[in-house]
Design an enzyme around this catalytic site. Structure first.
Site, short mmCIF file in Angstrom:
data_model
loop_
_atom_site.label_atom_id
_atom_site.label_comp_id
_atom_site.label_asym_id
_atom_site.label_seq_id
_atom_site.Cartn_x
_atom_site.Cartn_y
_atom_site.Cartn_z
N SER A 1 0.79 -1.22 0.00
CA SER A 1 0.00 0.00 0.00
C SER A 1 0.83 1.28 0.00
O SER A 1 0.32 2.33 -0.36
CB SER A 1 -0.96 0.00 1.18
OG SER A 1 -0.24 -0.14 2.38
N HIS B 1 -5.48 -3.91 -1.84
CA HIS B 1 -5.40 -2.85 -2.86
C HIS B 1 -5.53 -3.37 -4.28
O HIS B 1 -5.56 -2.59 -5.23
CB HIS B 1 -4.08 -2.08 -2.71
CG HIS B 1 -4.05 -1.21 -1.51
ND1 HIS B 1 -4.61 0.05 -1.51
CD2 HIS B 1 -3.58 -1.42 -0.27
CE1 HIS B 1 -4.46 0.59 -0.31
NE2 HIS B 1 -3.84 -0.28 0.46
N LYS C 1 -12.03 -0.24 -0.47
CA LYS C 1 -11.16 0.46 -1.41
C LYS C 1 -11.78 0.44 -2.81
O LYS C 1 -12.76 1.13 -3.03
CB LYS C 1 -9.77 -0.15 -1.33
CG LYS C 1 -9.12 0.28 -0.01
CD LYS C 1 -7.94 -0.50 0.44
CE LYS C 1 -7.47 0.06 1.79
NZ LYS C 1 -6.64 -0.86 2.54
C1 LIG Z 1 -6.49 -0.87 4.00
C2 LIG Z 1 -5.83 -2.15 4.38
C3 LIG Z 1 -6.34 -2.93 5.41
C4 LIG Z 1 -7.45 -2.44 6.28
O1 LIG Z 1 -8.68 -2.58 5.68
P1 LIG Z 1 -9.92 -1.74 6.26
O2 LIG Z 1 -11.09 -2.40 5.69
O3 LIG Z 1 -9.70 -0.34 5.79
O4 LIG Z 1 -9.85 -1.85 7.75
C5 LIG Z 1 -5.78 -4.16 5.65
N1 LIG Z 1 -4.72 -4.59 4.92
C6 LIG Z 1 -4.18 -3.84 3.94
C7 LIG Z 1 -3.02 -4.36 3.17
C8 LIG Z 1 -4.72 -2.59 3.64
O5 LIG Z 1 -4.18 -1.85 2.69
#
Ligand SMILES: *Cc1c(COP(=O)(O)O)cnc(C)c1O
Length: 372
Positions: A168, A196, A226
């Protein structure tokens, strides 16, 4: 001085839609959102949310194991398992809750966890909660991982390899095939967090590890928050593992089930992955253009292979200043600083979405050129 450039603050948006964010009276092109496919304001998601809400209400009223388990939850789980190509799927309140819950339920003090040093905070917190012994390998370096496995694996009854598919803060991609071979050779479990990548990668939006590669991966975690424009998360797994997780994951057992409107929106989003593949294509074409311009025209460094495009600037102060200057020129691009990234690698992190135009990309490149 350093501290001054590290402080984080909240800035409420007045509006946020169609790739624009309004802060105060000023509207900026939003290059900091993970809404990669521009789905969070899509009419089909709004409709899906509304219909689910009208039928089931605004909340689920209880955890899944009490009276909060609706057919709608199972419908979404079925859609996810079809999309990703695993036998079953299990929903979680969020990606953070999925990671802390799953890792700490499956591993304990007698076990070993081998993880990439750039793994997301939720994975690190899961490791901490589990109490397992942990070994950190160099980013995207399966040779280093193998070295650690060779040296330490035999001491432990069970072991886990823990990685992301698309990182990320770097925007680069894990060598999944190699990791899966190491999983087989050293008899470990492999968890891949596809947060992602789902929606953006794969012929059907299944992510970087869906369909073709699922045999060598025990758990694929993904989020709805996302590219899917909604909220919540899933683990795509075997039936056997699903039974185990339902009985042991505390963040699943002791937390209210996802609310109906959220489920309705997520279901609509998965349908759009099939119906509107052009959104994915657009993100990938625009991302390619921006990466190419950053490297060849601005002569700057980026590790990116995706729609997440960090421009590494070094000192905190430089990242903050560049971000501020870009804002003056109409672009919302957030700086990322330690502890989110290693010391001395502060950066601006650009997220390309299907809401952007080629013109947005080209004017952003000009703006970065001007402020450097
Ligand atoms: C954004 C993210 C999360 C968290 O997910 P949420 O649904 O926003 O709590 C977990 N792992 C990775 C790799 C992320 O990028």
């Amino acid at each position: 001085m350093e501290r001054e450039f590290r402080k984080r603050t909240l800035r409420p948006a007045k509006e946020s839609a169609q790739g624009k964010i309004k802060l105060g009276e000023i509207s900026l092109v939003d290059f900091s959102s993970n809404d990669y496919l521009g789905l969070k304001n899509h009419p089909a998601l709004l409709k899906g949310a509304l219909e689910a809400m009208n039928k089931w209400g605004t909340g689920s009223g209880a955890s899944r194991l009490m009276s909060g388990d609706f057919e709608l939850h199972h419908e979404l789980e079925d859609a996810v398992s079809l999309l990703v190509g695993k036998e079953e799927a299990l929903l979680f309140g969020s990606g953070y809750l999925a990671n802390i819950g799953i890792i700490s339920a499956l591993f304990s003090r007698k076990d070993a966890i081998f993880f990439d040093r750039f793994c997301h905070a939720s994975m690190i917190d899961g490791i901490r909660l589990s109490g397992a012994r942990f070994f950190r390998f160099r980013h995207n370096d399966p040779e280093h991982l193998e070295h650690l496995l060779k040296k330490n694996r035999a001491e432990f009854s069970r072991a886990l390899i823990l990685v992301e598919s698309l990182y990320s803060m770097e925007g680069d991609i894990a060598p999944i095939q190699r990791l899966s071979e190491l999983r087989n050779r050293y008899k470990t479990l492999l968890i891949v967090d596809d947060a992602h990548a789902v929606g953006v990668f794969g012929d059907h939006g299944e992510g970087l590890v869906g369909r073709g590669m699922t045999e060598g991966i025990d758990i694929i975690v993904g989020t709805f928050g996302k590219a899917l424009g909604s909220y919540g998360a899933y683990a795509a797994i075997s039936k056997k593992l699903k039974d185990q997780l339902i009985n042991h994951v505390r963040s699943f057992i002791f937390s209210t089930a996802l609310p109906p409107p959220t489920l309705g929106a997520s279901l609509a989003a998965i349908k759009i992955l099939e119906d509107e593949p052009e959104r994915r294509k657009r993100v990938r074409t625009l991302s390619f253009l921006l990466r190419e311009k950053i490297r060849n025209e601005l002569l700057l460094e980026t590790p990116s292979e995706s729609q997440i495009i960090p421009v590494i600037l070094g000192p905190d102060e430089r990242a903050v200043r560049v971000s501020q200057h870009l804002e003056e020129k109409g672009f919302y691009v957030k700086p990322v600083r330690p502890p989110t990234v290693p010391e001395g690698s502060s950066r601006i992190r650009i997220s390309v979405t299907s809401n952007h135009s080629e013109g947005d990309i080209l004017t952003l490149v000009e703006a970065i050129k001007d402020v450097l």
